[in-house]
Design an enzyme around this catalytic site. Structure first.
Site, PDB file in Angstrom:
ATOM      1  N   ASP A 135      39.849  37.208  30.973  1.00  0.00           N
ATOM      2  CA  ASP A 135      40.010  37.936  32.198  1.00  0.00           C
ATOM      3  C   ASP A 135      38.704  37.927  32.989  1.00  0.00           C
ATOM      4  OD1 ASP A 135      40.984  40.779  33.561  1.00  0.00           O
ATOM      5  OD2 ASP A 135      38.826  41.113  33.244  1.00  0.00           O
ATOM      6  N   TYR A 188      32.856  38.391  39.904  1.00  0.00           N
ATOM      7  CA  TYR A 188      32.067  38.074  38.808  1.00  0.00           C
ATOM      8  C   TYR A 188      31.382  36.672  39.194  1.00  0.00           C
ATOM      9  CZ  TYR A 188      35.379  41.316  36.036  1.00  0.00           C
ATOM     10  OH  TYR A 188      35.870  42.198  35.735  1.00  0.00           O
ATOM     11  N   LYS A 215      41.303  38.480  39.610  1.00  0.00           N
ATOM     12  CA  LYS A 215      41.116  39.553  40.675  1.00  0.00           C
ATOM     13  C   LYS A 215      40.826  39.138  42.082  1.00  0.00           C
ATOM     14  CE  LYS A 215      39.882  42.443  36.839  1.00  0.00           C
ATOM     15  NZ  LYS A 215      39.120  41.473  36.086  1.00  0.00           N
ATOM     16  N   HIS A 236      41.345  44.181  42.966  1.00  0.00           N
ATOM     17  CA  HIS A 236      40.145  44.425  42.055  1.00  0.00           C
ATOM     18  C   HIS A 236      40.090  46.086  42.099  1.00  0.00           C
ATOM     19  CE1 HIS A 236      36.462  43.063  40.072  1.00  0.00           C
ATOM     20  NE2 HIS A 236      36.635  44.299  39.452  1.00  0.00           N
TER      21      HIS A 236
END
Length: 281
Positions: free
Chosen positions: A44, A49, A74, A107
């Site tokens: 994931d 990120y 996402k 997200h």
């Protein structure tokens, strides 16, 4: 490894490997390699990120065939809308050098605190997600951090309901209303931050139950979520913790212990309210 089957027949490993806050490429390489050795096959990540390239490189270096890995990504808040979410997905696919994502998620919902037209924004973004699914760029689409009322509004215009909802779920924050709604609508739920912010591991009820099974508090949290039928996405960079988080299939929590964990009050999580959050990033 137990698996959860989505409405469209895709089998998803019940335990995945979270990569939030892991940005160092050498650390990522070790985490992915150790994770694969421990049996993880669901990875994931997210555009926000800032580690998609590191994740992709680590997967390639592992020599695990792409078809054996379920890759979840996402779309970030700056990429809402029909066209922009599709562009975001294609950009992430290029970064990760793959032809498709197994799971692709929105997200965050548009916040009512910031957007009077939040319903329309979410609906248009979801329309773009549906197109990605129809075009074969993603095998399953879903959302993160959507509450029941976000999903109810989305359902009014959606042609395809989300296959997955990822939300913060852990002892002390069980999201019963959300889980009930998802169960009623054939939506699978992923527990993000299943260990909260780490503080819940000190909870006396969890410690007592863990001692009774000869397990750690973290294993009890994960086992509790698994028995609720959730997909669980814990995160750690330590090899021994990766193995420990996966070693949760050799025991079953008794109903009384499940009820005791259900009754734990809030004791440490991220607890960001999608309806109140001021947009970030």
């Amino acid at each position: 490894m137990m698996k959860i089957t989505l409405r469209n027949g895709i089998d998803v490993p019940q335990i995945g490997l979270g990569t939030w806050q892991i940005t160092d490429r050498s650390v990522m390489r070790e985490v992915i390699a150790d994770g694969f050795s421990a049996g993880y096959r669901l990875i994931d990540t997210a555009a926000a990120y800032s580690n998609e390239i590191a994740v992709a490189r680590a997967i390639r270096e592992s020599n695990i065939p792409r078809g054996e890995v379920l890759l979840s990504d996402k779309a970030w808040n700056t990429c809402r809308g029909y066209a922009m979410v599709q562009e975001a997905c294609r950009n992430s696919l290029k970064k990760m050098k793959t032809d498709y994502f197994d799971i692709y998620l929105i997200h965050w919902p548009a916040s009512p605190k910031l957007y009077p037209d939040w319903e329309e924004i979410n609906a248009e973004t979801w329309r773009g997600m549906e197109q990605l699914y129809r075009d074969g760029l993603v095998r399953a689409i879903g959302v993160c951090n959507f509450k029941k009322h976000h999903l109810e509004k989305l359902k009014k215009t959606a042609e395809i309901l989300p296959f997955i909802v990822q939300s913060e779920i852990h002892p002390g924050m069980d999201q019963c209303e959300l889980m009930e709604y998802c169960n009623d609508n054939g939506i699978r739920v992923e527990a993000a931050s299943p260990l909260g912010n780490g503080q819940i591991l000190k909870n006396e009820t969890l410690r007592r139950i863990a001692d009774g099974y000869g397990r750690s508090s973290a294993q009890i949290c994960i086992r509790w979520a698994l028995q609720k039928g959730l997909i669980v996405i814990p995160k750690t960079v330590k090899k021994e913790r990766l193995q420990e988080n996966m070693d949760v299939y050799g025991f079953t929590l008794l109903s009384g212990d499940m009820e005791a964990i259900d009754a734990i009050p809030y004791c440490g999580g991220l607890a960001i309210d999608p309806d109140e959050v001021i947009e970030f990033g």
